[in-house]
Design a protein around this motif. Structure first.
Motif, PDB file in Angstrom:
ATOM      1  N   PRO A   8      -7.699  14.510   0.067  1.00 50.21           N
ATOM      2  CA  PRO A   8      -7.371  13.749   1.285  1.00 50.21           C
ATOM      3  C   PRO A   8      -7.456  12.236   1.084  1.00 50.21           C
ATOM      4  O   PRO A   8      -6.663  11.483   1.670  1.00 50.21           O
ATOM      5  CB  PRO A   8      -8.413  14.235   2.295  1.00 50.21           C
ATOM      6  N   THR A   9      -8.394  11.789   0.260  1.00 49.87           N
ATOM      7  CA  THR A   9      -8.513  10.358  -0.004  1.00 49.87           C
ATOM      8  C   THR A   9      -7.275   9.832  -0.715  1.00 49.87           C
ATOM      9  O   THR A   9      -6.755   8.765  -0.385  1.00 49.87           O
ATOM     10  CB  THR A   9      -9.767  10.080  -0.859  1.00 49.87           C
ATOM     11  N   MET A  10      -6.797  10.580  -1.702  1.00 52.93           N
ATOM     12  CA  MET A  10      -5.588  10.176  -2.415  1.00 52.93           C
ATOM     13  C   MET A  10      -4.386  10.101  -1.481  1.00 52.93           C
ATOM     14  O   MET A  10      -3.611   9.130  -1.503  1.00 52.93           O
ATOM     15  CB  MET A  10      -5.286  11.165  -3.547  1.00 52.93           C
ATOM     16  N   ILE A  11      -4.231  11.099  -0.629  1.00 57.13           N
ATOM     17  CA  ILE A  11      -3.091  11.125   0.289  1.00 57.13           C
ATOM     18  C   ILE A  11      -3.154   9.938   1.248  1.00 57.13           C
ATOM     19  O   ILE A  11      -2.147   9.276   1.516  1.00 57.13           O
ATOM     20  CB  ILE A  11      -3.048  12.456   1.062  1.00 57.13           C
ATOM     21  N   ASP A  12      -4.335   9.647   1.766  1.00 52.79           N
ATOM     22  CA  ASP A  12      -4.499   8.498   2.669  1.00 52.79           C
ATOM     23  C   ASP A  12      -4.067   7.199   2.007  1.00 52.79           C
ATOM     24  O   ASP A  12      -3.447   6.342   2.634  1.00 52.79           O
ATOM     25  CB  ASP A  12      -5.959   8.380   3.123  1.00 52.79           C
ATOM     26  N   ARG A  13      -4.414   7.047   0.730  1.00 50.24           N
ATOM     27  CA  ARG A  13      -4.069   5.820   0.023  1.00 50.24           C
ATOM     28  C   ARG A  13      -2.562   5.671  -0.136  1.00 50.24           C
ATOM     29  O   ARG A  13      -2.013   4.581   0.039  1.00 50.24           O
ATOM     30  CB  ARG A  13      -4.761   5.799  -1.341  1.00 50.24           C
ATOM     31  N   TYR A  14      -1.894   6.766  -0.459  1.00 46.03           N
ATOM     32  CA  TYR A  14      -0.429   6.712  -0.562  1.00 46.03           C
ATOM     33  C   TYR A  14       0.208   6.416   0.788  1.00 46.03           C
ATOM     34  O   TYR A  14       1.115   5.587   0.898  1.00 46.03           O
ATOM     35  CB  TYR A  14       0.114   8.032  -1.122  1.00 46.03           C
ATOM     36  N   ARG A  15      -0.264   7.087   1.820  1.00 43.65           N
ATOM     37  CA  ARG A  15       0.335   6.900   3.142  1.00 43.65           C
ATOM     38  C   ARG A  15       0.135   5.477   3.646  1.00 43.65           C
ATOM     39  O   ARG A  15       1.034   4.872   4.226  1.00 43.65           O
ATOM     40  CB  ARG A  15      -0.258   7.904   4.146  1.00 43.65           C
ATOM     41  N   SER A  16      -1.040   4.921   3.398  1.00 46.22           N
ATOM     42  CA  SER A  16      -1.294   3.545   3.793  1.00 46.22           C
ATOM     43  C   SER A  16      -0.357   2.586   3.062  1.00 46.22           C
ATOM     44  O   SER A  16       0.190   1.649   3.666  1.00 46.22           O
ATOM     45  CB  SER A  16      -2.745   3.185   3.498  1.00 46.22           C
ATOM     46  N   LEU A  17      -0.165   2.822   1.781  1.00 53.59           N
ATOM     47  CA  LEU A  17       0.758   1.984   1.010  1.00 53.59           C
ATOM     48  C   LEU A  17       2.177   2.112   1.543  1.00 53.59           C
ATOM     49  O   LEU A  17       2.868   1.107   1.746  1.00 53.59           O
ATOM     50  CB  LEU A  17       0.715   2.396  -0.463  1.00 53.59           C
ATOM     51  N   TYR A  18       2.630   3.320   1.787  1.00 50.77           N
ATOM     52  CA  TYR A  18       3.993   3.537   2.270  1.00 50.77           C
ATOM     53  C   TYR A  18       4.217   2.840   3.612  1.00 50.77           C
ATOM     54  O   TYR A  18       5.271   2.226   3.840  1.00 50.77           O
ATOM     55  CB  TYR A  18       4.282   5.025   2.414  1.00 50.77           C
ATOM     56  N   ARG A  19       3.245   2.941   4.510  1.00 55.00           N
ATOM     57  CA  ARG A  19       3.388   2.304   5.826  1.00 55.00           C
ATOM     58  C   ARG A  19       3.458   0.781   5.686  1.00 55.00           C
ATOM     59  O   ARG A  19       4.225   0.119   6.381  1.00 55.00           O
ATOM     60  CB  ARG A  19       2.221   2.692   6.738  1.00 55.00           C
ATOM     61  N   SER A  20       2.665   0.243   4.785  1.00 54.43           N
ATOM     62  CA  SER A  20       2.686  -1.211   4.612  1.00 54.43           C
ATOM     63  C   SER A  20       4.011  -1.683   4.014  1.00 54.43           C
ATOM     64  O   SER A  20       4.516  -2.756   4.367  1.00 54.43           O
ATOM     65  CB  SER A  20       1.519  -1.646   3.715  1.00 54.43           C
ATOM     66  N   LEU A  21       4.607  -0.870   3.141  1.00 51.61           N
ATOM     67  CA  LEU A  21       5.859  -1.266   2.494  1.00 51.61           C
ATOM     68  C   LEU A  21       7.058  -1.120   3.430  1.00 51.61           C
ATOM     69  O   LEU A  21       8.031  -1.876   3.330  1.00 51.61           O
ATOM     70  CB  LEU A  21       6.089  -0.420   1.244  1.00 51.61           C
ATOM     71  N   THR A  22       7.003  -0.148   4.337  1.00 54.63           N
ATOM     72  CA  THR A  22       8.134   0.080   5.240  1.00 54.63           C
ATOM     73  C   THR A  22       7.962  -0.600   6.590  1.00 54.63           C
ATOM     74  O   THR A  22       8.858  -0.547   7.434  1.00 54.63           O
ATOM     75  CB  THR A  22       8.336   1.593   5.471  1.00 54.63           C
ATOM     76  N   GLY A  23       6.776  -1.181   6.800  1.00 55.79           N
ATOM     77  CA  GLY A  23       6.546  -1.889   8.054  1.00 55.79           C
ATOM     78  C   GLY A  23       6.223  -1.007   9.224  1.00 55.79           C
ATOM     79  O   GLY A  23       6.264  -1.440  10.367  1.00 55.79           O
ATOM     80  N   GLU A  24       5.861   0.250   8.952  1.00 60.37           N
ATOM     81  CA  GLU A  24       5.554   1.173  10.056  1.00 60.37           C
ATOM     82  C   GLU A  24       4.117   1.035  10.556  1.00 60.37           C
ATOM     83  O   GLU A  24       3.744   1.632  11.543  1.00 60.37           O
ATOM     84  CB  GLU A  24       5.825   2.610   9.632  1.00 60.37           C
ATOM     85  N   GLY A  25       3.296   0.296   9.813  1.00 60.54           N
ATOM     86  CA  GLY A  25       1.935   0.052  10.286  1.00 60.54           C
ATOM     87  C   GLY A  25       1.014   1.214  10.023  1.00 60.54           C
ATOM     88  O   GLY A  25       1.358   2.228   9.431  1.00 60.54           O
ATOM     89  N   ALA A  26      -0.193   1.069  10.480  1.00 64.09           N
ATOM     90  CA  ALA A  26      -1.224   2.071  10.246  1.00 64.09           C
ATOM     91  C   ALA A  26      -0.966   3.332  11.044  1.00 64.09           C
ATOM     92  O   ALA A  26      -0.342   3.309  12.092  1.00 64.09           O
ATOM     93  CB  ALA A  26      -2.609   1.512  10.610  1.00 64.09           C
ATOM     94  N   ILE A  27      -1.425   4.441  10.542  1.00 62.26           N
ATOM     95  CA  ILE A  27      -1.262   5.724  11.199  1.00 62.26           C
ATOM     96  C   ILE A  27      -2.496   6.575  10.921  1.00 62.26           C
ATOM     97  O   ILE A  27      -3.260   6.285  10.001  1.00 62.26           O
ATOM     98  CB  ILE A  27       0.034   6.436  10.712  1.00 62.26           C
ATOM     99  N   ARG A  28      -2.695   7.621  11.656  1.00 61.96           N
ATOM    100  CA  ARG A  28      -3.910   8.416  11.554  1.00 61.96           C
ATOM    101  C   ARG A  28      -4.156   8.890  10.125  1.00 61.96           C
ATOM    102  O   ARG A  28      -3.273   9.368   9.435  1.00 61.96           O
ATOM    103  CB  ARG A  28      -3.778   9.645  12.462  1.00 61.96           C
ATOM    104  N   SER A  29      -5.388   8.778   9.686  1.00 58.64           N
ATOM    105  CA  SER A  29      -5.795   9.215   8.364  1.00 58.64           C
ATOM    106  C   SER A  29      -5.868  10.740   8.314  1.00 58.64           C
ATOM    107  O   SER A  29      -6.348  11.379   9.250  1.00 58.64           O
ATOM    108  CB  SER A  29      -7.180   8.631   8.034  1.00 58.64           C
ATOM    109  N   VAL A  30      -5.412  11.343   7.212  1.00 60.57           N
ATOM    110  CA  VAL A  30      -5.467  12.788   7.104  1.00 60.57           C
ATOM    111  C   VAL A  30      -6.881  13.281   6.889  1.00 60.57           C
ATOM    112  O   VAL A  30      -7.169  14.460   7.084  1.00 60.57           O
ATOM    113  CB  VAL A  30      -4.571  13.300   5.929  1.00 60.57           C
TER     114      VAL A  30
END
Length: 376
Positions: A352-374
């Motif tokens: 879950p920690t790894m997935i959170d890190r990828y999702r946070s990076l993706y949101r920052s790159l696409t401008g979608e902002g923060a989203i709930r952590s898995v």
């Protein structure tokens, strides 16, 4: 978010397992994820990751490129698929996917292209080609700080476009699995086994095992060495194993699950000349086993909590044998270091920690902002 995950092939391996867990985690959190393999569908006995993706309804497409001559055809096919899917972001894993997938994503109009560097392999032609792909990436994910430094120095990647997201491991599965029974392999049940898991390839430093077999598994003792893996050196290794004797050392080919063998062994040995962040080391640590590894990319970071006795200089077979003998001679020490390793995996390398890190990076790159952590 629509996300394309692109990889060279889907035979079971460290990068492939990471992609699988990432695809499932993102899908379960509401993202629209598709997986693209540049190569063909694996042989049926090696489809465990594909079956896992299918169980979680993650679509997979295959490019069928199993040789250099088929790469351009696969790139065209991938470009068409990506143009049809129209993802917000494409993440590539491994060298061939970085090169072929990045250019296909660019041609398909994918706005955000993220590379994945997972091994520090400094082959001149390979690095030269990958440099061109790196220039087309908005971000590059490295599996370790060592690999990040490699990407900066050898691939001319800008420091600001480099992120480090380590691999992850299913700590529960590896800590709770039942051990293999050595009798099933013709050895006494009380055998003390040193385990190697990896490709039969020059990268893995197999020559050091050959040099030190009389210390790792002395004739007439209850110490054995088990090699698990396939590769270009397997015939050479098998001939050598026959000369030593199956009562001291054996090789198994590819197996669907190494966890029981890790659990039954005293320690894992990985004398590689280079790595990125070897999954098998993480799996052994999650199993509560000590490891003896060459001090190369990724392993230094994994073992930062207890490097003494678990790391040796690459190619130094004498130091390797000394480290192995230390654990073979002292079961209590093995259990103590194994517990420290297991704690390290549980605290810092959970899926879950790894997935959170990828999702946070993706949101920052696409401008979608923060989203709930898995994991939250």
């Amino acid at each position: 978010m629509r996300i394309a995950l692109i990889i060279t092939e889907l035979n079971p391996g460290g990068a492939e397992r990471c992609l699988t867990e990432l695809a499932i985690g993102l899908t379960e959190s509401g993202d629209d994820v598709r997986v693209y393999s540049i190569g063909s569908r694996p042989d049926p006995q090696k489809c465990i990751l594909i079956d896992r993706l299918a169980k979680h309804r993650v679509p997979i497409e295959y490019g069928g490129a199993d040789s250099t001559f088929q790469v351009f055809k696969a790139q065209r096919s991938l470009r068409k698929s990506l143009h049809s899917f129209h993802p917000a972001l494409a993440q590539t894993f491994l060298y061939h996917a970085n090169v072929v997938g990045t250019w296909a994503a660019r041609a398909a109009g994918v706005a955000v292209r993220v590379g994945g560097i997972r091994v520090a392999e400094a082959r001149p032609l390979r690095c030269r080609l990958e440099r061109f792909a790196v220039k087309q990436m908005q971000q590059i994910v490295c599996v370790s700080e060592d690999v990040r430094r490699f990407a900066a120095s050898q691939l001319a990647a800008d420091q600001g476009r480099l992120s480090v997201i380590p691999n992850a491991v299913d700590t529960t599965r590896f800590s709770t699995t039942a051990p293999a029974n050595w009798r099933d392999h013709g050895w006494p049940e009380d055998s003390i086994v040193t385990l190697f898991v990896g490709r039969m390839h020059a990268q893995k430093g197999l020559e050091t095992i050959r040099q030190q077999i009389d210390r790792l598994a002395p004739a007439g003792s209850n110490r054995r060495v088990l090699l698990i893996g396939e590769g270009p050196l397997e015939n050479e290794m098998d001939a050598w194993i026959r000369s030593v004797g199956a009562d001291r050392i054996q090789r198994l080919g590819w197996t669907t699950d190494v966890a029981p063998f890790i659990k039954a062994s005293r320690l894992l040995l990985l004398p590689s000349h280079y790595e990125g962040m070897p999954n098998v080391v993480m799996e052994a640590m999650a199993s509560g086993r000590p490891v003896v590894c060459s001090s190369v990319e990724g392993t230094r970071e994994l073992l930062a909590h207890a490097p003494d006795g678990q790391c040796f200089d690459p190619g130094d077979s004498g130091a390797m044998a000394n480290a192995v003998e230390r654990f073979l001679n002292d079961r209590n020490l093995s259990e103590q270091i194994g517990f420290q390793n297991q704690t390290r995996m549980r605290n810092d390398f959970a899926i879950p920690t790894m997935i959170d890190r990828y999702r946070s990076l993706y949101r920052s790159l696409t401008g979608e902002g923060a989203i709930r952590s898995v994991s939250g």
